[in-house]
Design a protein around this motif. Structure first.
Motif, PDB file in Angstrom:
ATOM      1  N   UNK A 253     -36.398  14.890  -6.305  1.00  0.00           N
ATOM      2  CA  UNK A 253     -36.368  15.741  -7.501  1.00  0.00           C
ATOM      3  C   UNK A 253     -35.079  16.542  -7.541  1.00  0.00           C
ATOM      4  N   UNK A 254     -34.671  17.080  -6.387  1.00  0.00           N
ATOM      5  CA  UNK A 254     -33.424  17.837  -6.300  1.00  0.00           C
ATOM      6  C   UNK A 254     -32.222  16.948  -6.633  1.00  0.00           C
ATOM      7  N   UNK A 255     -32.208  15.743  -6.093  1.00  0.00           N
ATOM      8  CA  UNK A 255     -31.072  14.841  -6.313  1.00  0.00           C
ATOM      9  C   UNK A 255     -30.964  14.426  -7.784  1.00  0.00           C
ATOM     10  N   UNK A 256     -32.117  14.155  -8.413  1.00  0.00           N
ATOM     11  CA  UNK A 256     -32.094  13.678  -9.797  1.00  0.00           C
ATOM     12  C   UNK A 256     -31.858  14.792 -10.805  1.00  0.00           C
ATOM     13  N   UNK A 257     -32.072  16.032 -10.386  1.00  0.00           N
ATOM     14  CA  UNK A 257     -31.913  17.165 -11.309  1.00  0.00           C
ATOM     15  C   UNK A 257     -30.524  17.182 -11.934  1.00  0.00           C
ATOM     16  N   UNK A 258     -29.524  16.749 -11.177  1.00  0.00           N
ATOM     17  CA  UNK A 258     -28.147  16.780 -11.676  1.00  0.00           C
ATOM     18  C   UNK A 258     -27.875  15.668 -12.684  1.00  0.00           C
ATOM     19  N   UNK A 259     -28.768  14.681 -12.751  1.00  0.00           N
ATOM     20  CA  UNK A 259     -28.549  13.535 -13.635  1.00  0.00           C
ATOM     21  C   UNK A 259     -29.408  13.578 -14.898  1.00  0.00           C
ATOM     22  N   UNK A 260     -30.414  14.421 -14.921  1.00  0.00           N
ATOM     23  CA  UNK A 260     -31.339  14.418 -16.062  1.00  0.00           C
ATOM     24  C   UNK A 260     -30.649  14.745 -17.375  1.00  0.00           C
ATOM     25  N   UNK A 261     -29.593  15.537 -17.314  1.00  0.00           N
ATOM     26  CA  UNK A 261     -28.885  15.900 -18.542  1.00  0.00           C
ATOM     27  C   UNK A 261     -28.016  14.764 -19.077  1.00  0.00           C
ATOM     28  N   UNK A 262     -27.830  13.707 -18.280  1.00  0.00           N
ATOM     29  CA  UNK A 262     -26.961  12.600 -18.683  1.00  0.00           C
ATOM     30  C   UNK A 262     -27.739  11.408 -19.238  1.00  0.00           C
ATOM     31  N   UNK A 263     -29.059  11.390 -19.023  1.00  0.00           N
ATOM     32  CA  UNK A 263     -29.861  10.227 -19.415  1.00  0.00           C
ATOM     33  C   UNK A 263     -31.053  10.641 -20.266  1.00  0.00           C
TER      34      UNK A 263
ATOM     35  N   UNK B 292     -28.121   8.449   0.660  1.00  0.00           N
ATOM     36  CA  UNK B 292     -27.141   9.516   0.848  1.00  0.00           C
ATOM     37  C   UNK B 292     -27.372  10.639  -0.168  1.00  0.00           C
ATOM     38  N   UNK B 293     -27.666  10.251  -1.415  1.00  0.00           N
ATOM     39  CA  UNK B 293     -27.955  11.254  -2.442  1.00  0.00           C
ATOM     40  C   UNK B 293     -29.209  12.037  -2.104  1.00  0.00           C
ATOM     41  N   UNK B 294     -30.170  11.361  -1.504  1.00  0.00           N
ATOM     42  CA  UNK B 294     -31.448  11.977  -1.152  1.00  0.00           C
ATOM     43  C   UNK B 294     -31.294  12.997  -0.028  1.00  0.00           C
ATOM     44  N   UNK B 295     -30.541  12.636   0.996  1.00  0.00           N
ATOM     45  CA  UNK B 295     -30.488  13.417   2.225  1.00  0.00           C
ATOM     46  C   UNK B 295     -29.285  14.357   2.327  1.00  0.00           C
TER      47      UNK B 295
ATOM     48  N   UNK C  61     -23.993  15.918  -2.012  1.00  0.00           N
ATOM     49  CA  UNK C  61     -23.457  14.598  -2.359  1.00  0.00           C
ATOM     50  C   UNK C  61     -23.084  14.561  -3.842  1.00  0.00           C
ATOM     51  N   UNK C  62     -21.986  13.901  -4.152  1.00  0.00           N
ATOM     52  CA  UNK C  62     -21.601  13.709  -5.550  1.00  0.00           C
ATOM     53  C   UNK C  62     -22.338  12.481  -6.065  1.00  0.00           C
ATOM     54  N   UNK C  63     -23.502  12.711  -6.641  1.00  0.00           N
ATOM     55  CA  UNK C  63     -24.373  11.601  -7.012  1.00  0.00           C
ATOM     56  C   UNK C  63     -23.771  10.741  -8.120  1.00  0.00           C
ATOM     57  N   UNK C  64     -22.892  11.332  -8.935  1.00  0.00           N
ATOM     58  CA  UNK C  64     -22.249  10.555  -9.999  1.00  0.00           C
ATOM     59  C   UNK C  64     -21.408   9.412  -9.433  1.00  0.00           C
ATOM     60  N   UNK C  65     -20.890   9.591  -8.221  1.00  0.00           N
ATOM     61  CA  UNK C  65     -20.074   8.544  -7.604  1.00  0.00           C
ATOM     62  C   UNK C  65     -20.929   7.437  -7.001  1.00  0.00           C
ATOM     63  N   UNK C  66     -22.231   7.680  -6.847  1.00  0.00           N
ATOM     64  CA  UNK C  66     -23.136   6.676  -6.276  1.00  0.00           C
ATOM     65  C   UNK C  66     -23.734   5.799  -7.370  1.00  0.00           C
ATOM     66  N   UNK C  67     -23.856   6.365  -8.571  1.00  0.00           N
ATOM     67  CA  UNK C  67     -24.420   5.616  -9.697  1.00  0.00           C
ATOM     68  C   UNK C  67     -23.534   4.430 -10.041  1.00  0.00           C
ATOM     69  N   UNK C  68     -24.165   3.255 -10.192  1.00  0.00           N
ATOM     70  CA  UNK C  68     -23.444   2.038 -10.574  1.00  0.00           C
ATOM     71  C   UNK C  68     -23.808   1.637 -11.998  1.00  0.00           C
ATOM     72  N   UNK C  69     -22.878   1.021 -12.688  1.00  0.00           N
ATOM     73  CA  UNK C  69     -23.143   0.507 -14.025  1.00  0.00           C
ATOM     74  C   UNK C  69     -23.606  -0.941 -13.919  1.00  0.00           C
ATOM     75  N   UNK C  70     -24.618  -1.286 -14.692  1.00  0.00           N
ATOM     76  CA  UNK C  70     -25.081  -2.670 -14.723  1.00  0.00           C
ATOM     77  C   UNK C  70     -24.276  -3.436 -15.771  1.00  0.00           C
ATOM     78  N   UNK C  71     -24.610  -4.702 -15.941  1.00  0.00           N
ATOM     79  CA  UNK C  71     -23.933  -5.525 -16.958  1.00  0.00           C
ATOM     80  C   UNK C  71     -24.435  -5.212 -18.359  1.00  0.00           C
ATOM     81  N   UNK C  72     -25.471  -4.365 -18.456  1.00  0.00           N
ATOM     82  CA  UNK C  72     -26.066  -4.019 -19.745  1.00  0.00           C
ATOM     83  C   UNK C  72     -25.575  -2.633 -20.172  1.00  0.00           C
ATOM     84  N   UNK C  73     -25.124  -2.512 -21.403  1.00  0.00           N
ATOM     85  CA  UNK C  73     -24.669  -1.213 -21.912  1.00  0.00           C
ATOM     86  C   UNK C  73     -25.806  -0.201 -21.861  1.00  0.00           C
TER      87      UNK C  73
END
Length: 294
Positions: free
Chosen positions: A147-157, A99-102, A106-118
């Motif tokens: 690349x377009x989808x991940x551009x919004x997340x690069x500043x967070x990681x 969904x984030x790709x196509x 899309x609000x990609x932040x709502x698709x990201x899941x947290x793992x059990x690891x900090x």
């Protein structure tokens, strides 16, 4: 971090194989400001080489070092998601990387899941992603969608690792176009060396036509059996042909990796003091020392 995580006693290295002294990769300095992520594809055209295992455990080891890490499950089989305890095939389409790709808005932040690891998050994938192969090939600019989808997340990681599918299709091209670097997990078997020559040619084509900044950060020897002469001979041949491209850290074969998939945890959490966990911790330090991650 487990105290034993900085010890390399149980870690196989190419230096030991060649009778040399292994390098010391110290624990890197903490990061005070996060963001501007380095994007790395984990890719091999052959399946069953430890690609997903390496993505999960390298990511977890980097997270232990205080890096904010995002893993991208970019294989319709959803193996990375399952390895982190999520059956992505049960998720609605709008909660997956497809969904984030196509979907440009899309609000990609709502698709990201947290793992059990900090510090370790992930974008899940399921079989819906497979339908993107045809669509991406027919869309103008389709090779740039990830690349377009991940551009919004690069500043967070600090680091984004992409677990690619084991074929050179539109999804993999998207991953390589979105990436700064590539890590190639390579099983220590005879045919793997010949397969790498074709794989390297494909990476070079992506660099030439689509992403001139893309570089091979390293070949990672995986599923290595120390007592097997064939494994040692193949790894020696790889080192002879690509001496500067092979990580010194070797990932030895162990049943622990299969157990972690069932547990839905990285080996650094499931078997923290094991040789496998130490290997990926050393690999994380080596990657940072090579400049492949912050």
């Amino acid at each position: 971090m487990n105290a034993k995580s900085t010890f390399d006693d149980d870690v196989a290295t190419t230096a030991n194989l060649l009778g040399k002294t292994p390098k010391n990769f110290p624990i890197p300095a903490p990061i005070t400001e996060h963001g501007d992520a380095k994007v790395i594809s984990i890719f091999n055209q052959k399946g069953g080489v430890g690609k997903t295992t390496s993505t999960i455990n390298l990511g977890a080891a980097l997270a232990e070092l205080g890096r904010r890490v995002l893993l991208v499950d970019f294989d319709p089989q959803g193996g990375l998601s399952l390895g982190l305890g999520v059956n992505a095939h049960a998720l609605p389409l709008e909660n997956t990387v497809y969904y984030a790709l196509m979907t440009p808005n899309a609000n990609i932040d709502e698709i990201v899941l947290k793992s059990s690891v900090a510090n370790l998050d992930f974008l899940p994938a399921n079989r819906d992603l497979g339908t993107a192969e045809t669509t991406l090939g027919s869309e103008i600019g389709g090779q740039q969608y990830l690349k377009r989808a991940l551009a919004r997340l690069r500043s967070e990681y600090d680091v984004i690792l992409i677990d690619c599918q084991p074929t050179m299709g539109q999804l993999t091209i998207n991953a390589l176009v979105a990436s700064d670097e590539v890590i190639v997990p390579l099983q220590c078997e005879y045919f793997a060396l010949h397969g790498f020559i074709e794989l390297k040619g494909n990476i070079d084509k992506v660099r030439s036509f689509l992403n001139p900044e893309l570089k091979l950060v390293g070949i990672l020897a995986t599923m290595y059996e120390r007592k097997t002469l064939h494994n040692r001979e193949v790894l020696t041949a790889i080192l002879d042909k690509y001496p500067e491209d092979v990580f010194e850290t070797i990932i030895a074969k162990t049943i622990r990796f299969a157990e972690t998939t069932v547990a839905g945890e990285p080996i650094t959490a499931y078997a923290s003091s094991s040789g496998g966990a130490q290997s990926y911790r050393r690999l994380a330090r080596e990657l940072i020392a090579r400049g492949g991650a912050r």
